[in-house]
Design a protein around this motif. Structure first.
Motif, PDB file in Angstrom:
ATOM      1  N   ALA A  22      55.921  57.862  73.596  1.00  0.00           N
ATOM      2  CA  ALA A  22      56.781  57.169  72.641  1.00  0.00           C
ATOM      3  C   ALA A  22      56.212  57.153  71.228  1.00  0.00           C
ATOM      4  CB  ALA A  22      57.012  55.743  73.121  1.00  0.00           C
ATOM      5  N   GLN A  24      55.719  57.811  67.617  1.00  0.00           N
ATOM      6  CA  GLN A  24      56.628  58.336  66.598  1.00  0.00           C
ATOM      7  C   GLN A  24      55.854  59.246  65.641  1.00  0.00           C
ATOM      8  OE1 GLN A  24      59.949  57.625  66.784  1.00  0.00           O
ATOM      9  NE2 GLN A  24      59.337  56.598  68.672  1.00  0.00           N
ATOM     10  N   PRO A  25      56.520  60.212  65.031  1.00  0.00           N
ATOM     11  CA  PRO A  25      55.829  61.117  64.102  1.00  0.00           C
ATOM     12  C   PRO A  25      55.159  60.402  62.931  1.00  0.00           C
ATOM     13  CG  PRO A  25      57.992  61.982  64.657  1.00  0.00           C
ATOM     14  CD  PRO A  25      57.901  60.612  65.266  1.00  0.00           C
ATOM     15  N   ASP A  26      55.736  59.294  62.479  1.00  0.00           N
ATOM     16  CA  ASP A  26      55.129  58.582  61.348  1.00  0.00           C
ATOM     17  C   ASP A  26      53.876  57.802  61.752  1.00  0.00           C
ATOM     18  OD1 ASP A  26      56.681  56.788  62.843  1.00  0.00           O
ATOM     19  OD2 ASP A  26      56.990  55.477  61.123  1.00  0.00           O
ATOM     20  N   GLU A  27      53.605  57.700  63.061  1.00  0.00           N
ATOM     21  CA  GLU A  27      52.413  57.009  63.529  1.00  0.00           C
ATOM     22  C   GLU A  27      51.211  57.941  63.645  1.00  0.00           C
ATOM     23  OE1 GLU A  27      53.094  54.902  67.206  1.00  0.00           O
ATOM     24  OE2 GLU A  27      55.169  54.525  66.655  1.00  0.00           O
ATOM     25  N   ASP A  59      58.461  52.285  74.353  1.00  0.00           N
ATOM     26  CA  ASP A  59      59.274  52.276  73.134  1.00  0.00           C
ATOM     27  C   ASP A  59      59.433  50.879  72.546  1.00  0.00           C
ATOM     28  OD1 ASP A  59      59.821  55.008  72.988  1.00  0.00           O
ATOM     29  OD2 ASP A  59      61.456  54.841  74.432  1.00  0.00           O
ATOM     30  N   GLU A  61      58.867  47.426  70.516  1.00  0.00           N
ATOM     31  CA  GLU A  61      58.356  47.194  69.154  1.00  0.00           C
ATOM     32  C   GLU A  61      56.917  46.714  69.173  1.00  0.00           C
ATOM     33  OE1 GLU A  61      59.340  47.586  65.885  1.00  0.00           O
ATOM     34  OE2 GLU A  61      60.832  48.881  66.824  1.00  0.00           O
ATOM     35  N   ARG A  64      54.646  49.595  69.642  1.00  0.00           N
ATOM     36  CA  ARG A  64      54.495  50.335  68.381  1.00  0.00           C
ATOM     37  C   ARG A  64      53.508  49.613  67.466  1.00  0.00           C
ATOM     38  NH1 ARG A  64      56.632  53.764  64.536  1.00  0.00           N
ATOM     39  NH2 ARG A  64      56.833  52.907  62.447  1.00  0.00           N
TER      40      ARG A  64
END
Length: 153
Positions: A22, A24-27, A59, A61, A64
């Protein structure tokens, strides 16, 4: 046609494990060594929302937020142990997918083998007991005649 479908299913089967991650590319961190360390750490931390997934697979929050926290700590220069200690201090040992081996968690580590051993002993004793039971007594002539009468009906 059939080979094409088989090839398509094989390709999808190969991509399926990638869909579980899960992150994300920005992480993702620019430094591949730090990113690898972050993935290893987040793979060992439990998602507090899902509870059966690592934060790397979740996934949610909160997962994340925890992934970002791990990456921030690594970028700031923390060792893997310091990151684990920080997260455990903040969320408790429950956040670890693999609990530490200590006096207060000894039951988690030894209960399964002990219960498995007890179950095997019970099965073996029950099997031996069943073998030692005497066989049913032979039927009397009257019982045999009654049984033959039932069979004819």
């Amino acid at each position: 046609m059939r080979r094409g479908l088989i090839g398509l299913f094989a390709a999808l089967a190969l991509l399926l494990p990638m869909a579980a991650i899960a992150v994300q590319p920005d992480e993702v961190l620019d430094n591949p060594v730090l990113e690898q360390r972050a993935r290893a750490i987040s793979g060992n931390l439990r998602c507090l929302v899902c509870q059966n997934q690592s934060i790397d697979d979740s996934d949610a929050e909160l997962a994340r937020d925890l992934r970002l926290l791990v990456r921030e700590r690594l970028v700031s220069g923390d060792t893997d142990t310091e990151v684990y200690n920080f997260v455990v201090a903040r969320y408790g040992e429950f956040v670890l997918l693999r609990p530490v081996f200590a006096g207060h968690t000894i039951l988690l580590w030894v209960a399964t083998p002990i219960l498995l051993g007890i179950g095997l002993v019970i099965v073996l004793v029950a099997g031996l007991h069943k073998r030692k039971e005497p066989e049913a007594a032979a039927m009397t002539a009257a019982e045999r005649k009654a049984l033959d009468g039932l069979r004819k009906d």
